[in-house]
Design a protein around this motif. Sequence first.
Motif, PDB file in Angstrom:
ATOM      1  N   ASN A 166       0.831  -1.208   0.000  1.00 21.29           N
ATOM      2  CA  ASN A 166       0.000   0.000   0.000  1.00 21.29           C
ATOM      3  C   ASN A 166       0.865   1.258   0.000  1.00 21.29           C
ATOM      4  O   ASN A 166       0.568   2.231  -0.695  1.00 21.29           O
ATOM      5  N   GLU A 167       1.929   1.239   0.797  1.00 23.64           N
ATOM      6  CA  GLU A 167       2.817   2.389   0.849  1.00 23.64           C
ATOM      7  C   GLU A 167       3.496   2.607  -0.500  1.00 23.64           C
ATOM      8  O   GLU A 167       3.655   3.739  -0.956  1.00 23.64           O
ATOM      9  N   ASN A 170       0.918   4.044  -2.949  1.00 20.72           N
ATOM     10  CA  ASN A 170       0.688   5.453  -2.628  1.00 20.72           C
ATOM     11  C   ASN A 170       1.808   6.326  -3.181  1.00 20.72           C
ATOM     12  O   ASN A 170       1.561   7.417  -3.715  1.00 20.72           O
ATOM     13  N   ASP A 262      -3.307   8.486   1.421  1.00 24.43           N
ATOM     14  CA  ASP A 262      -3.187   7.458   0.386  1.00 24.43           C
ATOM     15  C   ASP A 262      -3.761   7.987  -0.923  1.00 24.43           C
ATOM     16  O   ASP A 262      -4.360   9.061  -0.982  1.00 24.43           O
ATOM     17  N   PHE A 653      -7.678  10.094   6.025  1.00 27.28           N
ATOM     18  CA  PHE A 653      -8.316   8.983   5.318  1.00 27.28           C
ATOM     19  C   PHE A 653      -9.686   9.452   4.835  1.00 27.28           C
ATOM     20  O   PHE A 653     -10.397  10.144   5.571  1.00 27.28           O
ATOM     21  N   GLN A 674     -12.795  -1.447   1.456  1.00 26.10           N
ATOM     22  CA  GLN A 674     -11.328  -1.409   1.497  1.00 26.10           C
ATOM     23  C   GLN A 674     -10.826  -0.052   1.989  1.00 26.10           C
ATOM     24  O   GLN A 674      -9.894   0.016   2.800  1.00 26.10           O
ATOM     25  N   GLU A 675     -11.424   1.012   1.489  1.00 19.89           N
ATOM     26  CA  GLU A 675     -10.997   2.343   1.917  1.00 19.89           C
ATOM     27  C   GLU A 675     -11.310   2.549   3.404  1.00 19.89           C
ATOM     28  O   GLU A 675     -10.493   3.122   4.150  1.00 19.89           O
ATOM     29  N   ASN A 677     -11.511   0.209   5.598  1.00 16.94           N
ATOM     30  CA  ASN A 677     -10.610  -0.674   6.340  1.00 16.94           C
ATOM     31  C   ASN A 677      -9.226  -0.043   6.519  1.00 16.94           C
ATOM     32  O   ASN A 677      -8.589  -0.195   7.573  1.00 16.94           O
ATOM     33  N   GLN A 678      -8.735   0.655   5.483  1.00 15.19           N
ATOM     34  CA  GLN A 678      -7.440   1.326   5.602  1.00 15.19           C
ATOM     35  C   GLN A 678      -7.449   2.312   6.771  1.00 15.19           C
ATOM     36  O   GLN A 678      -6.492   2.396   7.548  1.00 15.19           O
ATOM     37  N   HIS A 682      -5.191   1.728  10.228  1.00 13.61           N
ATOM     38  CA  HIS A 682      -3.963   2.524  10.272  1.00 13.61           C
ATOM     39  C   HIS A 682      -4.108   3.896  10.928  1.00 13.61           C
ATOM     40  O   HIS A 682      -3.115   4.560  11.181  1.00 13.61           O
ATOM     41  N   GLU A 817      -4.518  -6.200  10.701  1.00 12.96           N
ATOM     42  CA  GLU A 817      -5.284  -6.390   9.467  1.00 12.96           C
ATOM     43  C   GLU A 817      -5.598  -7.863   9.278  1.00 12.96           C
ATOM     44  O   GLU A 817      -4.708  -8.712   9.274  1.00 12.96           O
TER      45      GLU A 817
END
Length: 877
Positions: A166-167, A170, A262, A653, A674-675, A677-678, A682, A817
Motif C-alpha cells: 500500500n505504501e 501510494n 493514500d 483517510f 477497502q478504503e 478498512n485502511q 492505520h 489487518e
Amino acid sequence: MAKTAKVANQTPMMVQYQKIKDQYPDAFLFYRLGDFYEMFNDDAIKGAQLLELTLTTRNHKSDNPIPMCGVPHHAVQNYIDILVDKGYKVAICEQMEDPKLAKGMVKREVIQLVTPGTNTEVGSESAKSNNYLTALVANTDSHEMGFAYADIATGELKVATLIDVNELLNEVVSLRTKEIVVNSTVPSTLIDQITKLGILVSHQEEIVIQAESSYLSQDIDDDNQQQALSLLLMYINVTQKRSLAHLQRAESYEPSRYLKMDHYSQYNLELTHNIRTKKKSGTLLWLLDETKTAMGARLLKQWLDRPLLSKTAIEDRQNKVRVLLDHYFERSNLQDELVSVYDLERLAGRVAFGSVNGRDLIQLKTSLQQMPKIIHVLETLDAPELDNILKSLDPVEDVATAIENAIVDDPPLSVTEGNVIKDGYNAKLDEYRDAMRNGKQWIAELQESEREATGISTLKVAYNRVFGYYIEVTKANLNKLPEGRYKRTQTLTNAERFSTPELKEREQLILEAQEKSSALEYSLFTGVRDIVKDAIQRLQKLAKVVATLDILQSFAVVSEDYRLVQPKMSEDSHDLEIVQGRHPVVEKVMGRQSYVPNDIHMDPKTSILLITGPNMSGKSTYMRQLALTVIMAQMGCFVPAESAKLPIFDQIFTRIGAADDLISGQSTFMVEMQEANQAILHATPNSLILFDEIGRGTATYDGMALAQSIIEYVHNNVHAKTLFSTHYHELTALEDSLSDLRNVHVGAVEKDGELVFLHQVESGPADKSYGIHVAKLAGMPNDLLSRAAKILSELESENKTNNISTVESKPMAKVSEPDVAEVDTINEDEQLSLFSESQLDPKVTAVVDSLKKLNLMSVTPMDVMNLVNKWQQKLSK
C-alpha cells in the motif's frame, strides 16, 4: 539456421540495422539515414499506425519487401514525444561518422534510449510537472522494499524504505511516475499490480558500480535504499549514454515524516486532478498556484503531496507568508522579477547533457540578472523571517558575467554554424570575421565593377556549395562578354557560369575563414558552457531557494485574494475550532456571495461528528472543506475561515463518493469497504477520517449494521477526529451511548411544497431525509413521486416501532489487518436459524451449504451474480 540464411540475403545496411535492433527489442529503433530517421519491419508497421505516417516498403520488387516509414530529422522530437507519451521506448540510432569519409557501411550506434521516465524534452505546460523515473527492489527476508526516484531533467534524487505494498502504491501514484525499474527480487504479482496502474515496468539486472554512483549515494546508509539507488542509476546510465553531472546527491526520506494521504484520499479530495475532467482546473492546486516560475510550480506540487508535521516548520512558512501578505508593493516588485526567471533546474540539466544552446544560456543569464533585484526587494522588507532565504540567494555572478561577455543577445538555435559569440570576445575570431566581411565586400564590389565593365546589368556573383563562387550571365547577354575575360565552369538552361583566378583565390580565403571561424566559435561556446557546468550545484541550490520564495509569494497572493487567515497550530491539543470555514475551491467557482460558510468545532472530548441531512445539501462539501483546510495549513498556507485553531494531523483517510475498480473485479461496495478498512487499521488519535455514506452499497440492514459497528470501533479504539455523514437516521441515537460522538445536520426547509437547502450546519440530527424532494428537483415524473410518497408512508408505518440497537457499546480490542479468507461475519448456527424447519429440504440445505462456504471477499460481482442464478435454478426445480 533459417535465421542465418535470412540475414545472409539482406543488404549490409539491413544486417547492421537488425544487429542494433536486437539489442533494443522492446523499443522503436529510429535509424538515421541521411536527413531521415527510418523504421523497418514491425517497428514500421506499428509506428506508421501510431504516428499516422505513410507505410512504404524497401526492396519492393523482391519477394519479401521490407516495410518501412520515416520522419525528418529536424522534426524527430515531436514524433519521439508522441510515442513516449503513449508508454513506448525509442532508441535513437545516429551516424557516427561522415558518410563522405566512411569506407563501407557508415558506423552507427544508439546514442540514447528515450523512455517514459527518462524523457527530458518537455513542453511549456509539462515543465510545471516533474517526470519521475522510479526503481524498486524487494527484500525477501525483511519484506521491506528499497525505493528510489529521480527527475533526470532537474537532477532531483530521493530514496526511501517502504514497508508494504500500500505504501508503495501510494508513492508511485503520488509521484505520478510513468515508469518503474525493477529486478528479479520483485515478485510478479506486485509487477501485475503496478502494471494495472498504467505504469511501464522496465527490467534491469546487471549493476556496475561507478565512481559517479558512489558519489551520489555517499549519504545513504540503508542497504535496501542503496540497492534501489544503484538499480536506478545503472538504468539511467544504460539508457542515457551521456553526462549526468547535474544529478544531486541522493536524499533519504520517510513518508511518515509528512502528512500521509493514500492515493484514494488524494483522488477523492481532488488535490491535483479534477475527478470529472481529469484536469487541473477545479482542484486545490488550481486555487493555490499563483507561481511565476516553472520551478515554483513543481515544488508547489511536492508541498501539496507532502504537508508538514512539524509545528515549527509549518509556522516558519506561515510567518514568511505573513510578511509578504503585509507588504503589497514589495510583493508586486518581487513578482515582476520572478516572471523573468527561467527554469534554472532544467537549464542546469541541459548544460550537463551537453544539449544547451546559445538561447538557453541567454535565458540563464537573464535569470541570474534578476537575483540582485530580488535580493534588493528582500532587503527592503527588512524582515527577520526572510533572513535564511536572503542569505541563500547566491546570484552566481561569475556565470552571468561569462555569458554576458561571450554570447550575443539573440543567438541562433545552432551552436555549430557561427554567429553565437560576440565581436571583441576573441582576437582570432575577429580576424576571421574581418576576412569574411572584407571578402564578401570584395565580392559585392566585384559584381558592381563587372557589370560596369561588361554593360550587363543582370550579371551576378553568387555562391553554392558544389561550385563555390561564380559569375553568372544569361545566354541573352553572352555576346556582350569580351572574349577570354572569364573561364566557363557550368552551363545552365538559360545561363552560363564563369570564374576567374582572382575570384577563386578570394573564395579560398573566405571559405577558410568561415570554416575556421565556425570551429573556433564552437570551441569558445563550449568553454562558456564548461564555466556554467562547474557552477551546476550552485545553480541548483539557487533554484530551490527561488522556487520556495515563489511559492510563498503565491500563498500570499491567494491569501489576499480569497480572504484566508493564519491558523493557530497545536501539537499537543486535540481541540479543533474553525469559525466560518469555507471550501476554497467551491467558493472560487461559485463566487464569494453565493457560498455559505460553516463552523466546525470538535473539542478534545469530541472525536466524531455524525452528519445527517438531505442529498445535495452540502454534507460532502462540509467534510472536504475540513480536509482541505488541514492540508493548506500544514503546507504552510493560510486557510479559508474567519479564524482557525487546528491540531497537527498525521494522516487523512477518506471514503467519499462512489467508485468501483472494474479492472480488478471489485465492486463499488468492495472499494468502499477497502478504503474504510485502511482508515480503521492505520489511523491514530492524531488522524482525520472522513466517511461519507458508509454502508449504502449493500442491503439496508447490512449497511446500517456496518455503519454502526464502524462508528463504535472508531469511537472506542481509534479516537481519531472523524466526520461521518449518513442517511441512516437511526444512527443518530448513538449520541446517547457514545460519549465522544455529537450529532450535527445540514439544514433544509420545505416552503410551499418545495425543498430549500440552507447549506448551514447546525447542532442535532436532521428530522428527515427529503429523498423524494431531491428526486423531484431532479425532474422525476409526478406519478412516480406520488407513488414513492405512498410507499414511504407505508414503510414508515410498518417500521415505526423498529429502532436501531442502542445497547451500550463496549470497547473492542484493536486488531491487526485480518486475512480476508478468515473473515466470517455470521456464525453458522445463526445462518441456519435464518431458515425455518419447513424450508430445510435437501435443495435448500445444499444452497445454504454453498452460501456458508462462499468467501465474498475473494469473488467478483459477476461471480456472485452467476452463483445466485445457479442457486435460483436449483431451488426452482
